[in-house]
Design an enzyme around this catalytic site. Structure first.
Site, PDB file in Angstrom:
ATOM      1  N   GLY A  21       0.736  -1.269  -0.042  1.00  0.00           N
ATOM      2  CA  GLY A  21       0.178   0.511   0.139  1.00  0.00           C
ATOM      3  C   GLY A  21       0.829   1.379  -0.234  1.00  0.00           C
ATOM      4  O   GLY A  21      -0.023   2.324   0.112  1.00  0.00           O
ATOM      5  N   ALA A  32       4.330   3.355  -8.595  1.00  0.00           N
ATOM      6  CA  ALA A  32       3.489   4.515  -9.209  1.00  0.00           C
ATOM      7  C   ALA A  32       5.063   4.957  -8.894  1.00  0.00           C
ATOM      8  O   ALA A  32       5.251   5.778  -9.653  1.00  0.00           O
ATOM      9  CB  ALA A  32       2.619   4.812  -8.374  1.00  0.00           C
ATOM     10  N   ASP A  68      -2.034   7.465  -6.137  1.00  0.00           N
ATOM     11  CA  ASP A  68      -0.910   6.813  -6.104  1.00  0.00           C
ATOM     12  C   ASP A  68       0.154   7.726  -6.643  1.00  0.00           C
ATOM     13  O   ASP A  68       1.458   7.831  -6.900  1.00  0.00           O
ATOM     14  CB  ASP A  68      -0.433   5.247  -6.554  1.00  0.00           C
ATOM     15  CG  ASP A  68      -0.841   4.562  -5.550  1.00  0.00           C
ATOM     16  OD1 ASP A  68      -1.717   4.701  -4.100  1.00  0.00           O
ATOM     17  OD2 ASP A  68      -1.051   3.355  -5.184  1.00  0.00           O
TER      18      ASP A  68
END
Length: 334
Positions: free
Chosen positions: A123, A128, A170
């Site tokens: 997470g 990204a 992200d």
């Protein structure tokens, strides 16, 4: 910033390609996971101390493009599916450059080196962050500083390969230097008063975001009123948390984090590992502690009073079983 050049700087060019480099960082959700899927606002926190660096080096004409990373080292063309988002970062950026004033870019072979401290499936925006660093490094080969919108869209192209339909949180979080507010499709930075110190701790268990999202969806189908009530309350906590950042109220932010964890627990997206680390942080007098991200594994986010307190919390978390901890801060660096 992600690039060695300001994101808003005008595009510049060099006659001869050079070694390009750039860096990005991780992110985590401060408040709003799961609820954001149902339209509630969310706050994303940049984790600037957990970094990705990328270097792109031009090769001789006719050479085979290559990638060097912990997942794959070898020809770009034979990279496994796990690094297809990274391959896309290279090819999409070269295509963009070829279409915007650098016609030879598409034929230039590169050796791309990626060094990432951002753990995967936790997470923290690993895919990204890698995309952000690689796209900017490839552009830097030609002396180009990607503007904010172009950089975001290139990262999103990579994220679509990785995740299908990314929200963009992200992509924004891994290049931000301050918290990012997401509400009703609008993304904007949040000004911070004072300094906030956080400790992120890894349970050592990969997060199961898709499983957790599906479970919440199933629960919503069975009991929509209950889930909608939780979503509304999490949205309220996100708005309150934004106010605490603006006001410099660490105690208030910690209280919203604690409350958010309890609400996420009612959605059954926590786990024994996450709850154990949250309990350890609270036992070390953390101002607040919660799961962060999709849940059912992954990381917890805790708030400390200062750097010394953060060190004590990190020790307590590792003693309780955290496989890694990272300390990061936002706001004034007093």
């Amino acid at each position: 910033m992600t690039s060695n050049h300001p994101a808003s700087a005008p595009t510049t060019t060099t006659a001869i390609p050079r070694v390009g480099s750039s860096a990005s960082h991780g992110k985590t959700i401060l408040i709003g996971e799961h609820a954001v899927v149902y339209g509630a606002p969310a706050l994303v926190l940049p984790v600037t101390d957990v970094r990705v660096t990328a270097t792109a080096s031009p090769l001789s004409a006719g050479a085979e493009p290559t990638l060097e990373s912990t997942v794959h080292t070898g020809p770009l063309g034979s990279a496994p599916a796990a690094v297809l988002p990274t391959v896309t970062a290279v090819t999409a950026t070269l295509r963009h450059l070829a279409q915007t004033g650098h016609p030879d870019a598409g034929a230039l072979p590169l050796h791309v080196l990626v060094d990432s401290q951002v753990p995967t499936a936790r997470g923290m925006g690993s895919s990204a962050a890698v995309a952000a660093a690689v796209t900017a490094a490839v552009a830097d080969v030609f002396g180009v500083a990607l503007d904010t919108d172009t950089h975001h869209e290139l990262i999103q192209e990579c994220e679509r390969v990785a995740h299908g339909r990314p929200s963009g949180l992200d992509a924004r979080g891994v290049v931000a230097t301050e918290p990012v507010w997401f509400a009703a499709g609008v993304i904007e930075p949040v000004q911070v008063t004072g300094r906030f110190v956080f400790v992120v701790a890894d349970t050592g268990v990969p997060g199961h975001t898709r499983e957790a999202v599906a479970a919440v969806r199933n629960r919503h189908d069975r009991a929509p009123a209950m889930v909608d009530s939780v979503v509304e309350r999490i949205g309220g906590l996100a708005r309150a948390a934004r106010g605490t950042l603006v006001d410099g109220d660490a105690q208030g932010l910690g209280a919203t984090m604690d409350a958010a964890h309890e609400l996420l627990t009612t959605l059954d997206v926590s786990s024994g590992d996450l709850d154990r680390l949250v309990g350890a942080a609270r036992g070390a007098d953390a101002l607040g502690a919660k799961l962060t991200g999709g849940g059912r594994g992954g990381c917890v986010l805790t708030l400390a009073a200062d750097d010394e307190h953060a060190a004590r919390i990190a020790t307590a978390l590792r003693t309780a079983g955290a496989t890694a901890t990272w300390t990061t801060s936002i706001g004034a660096r007093a």
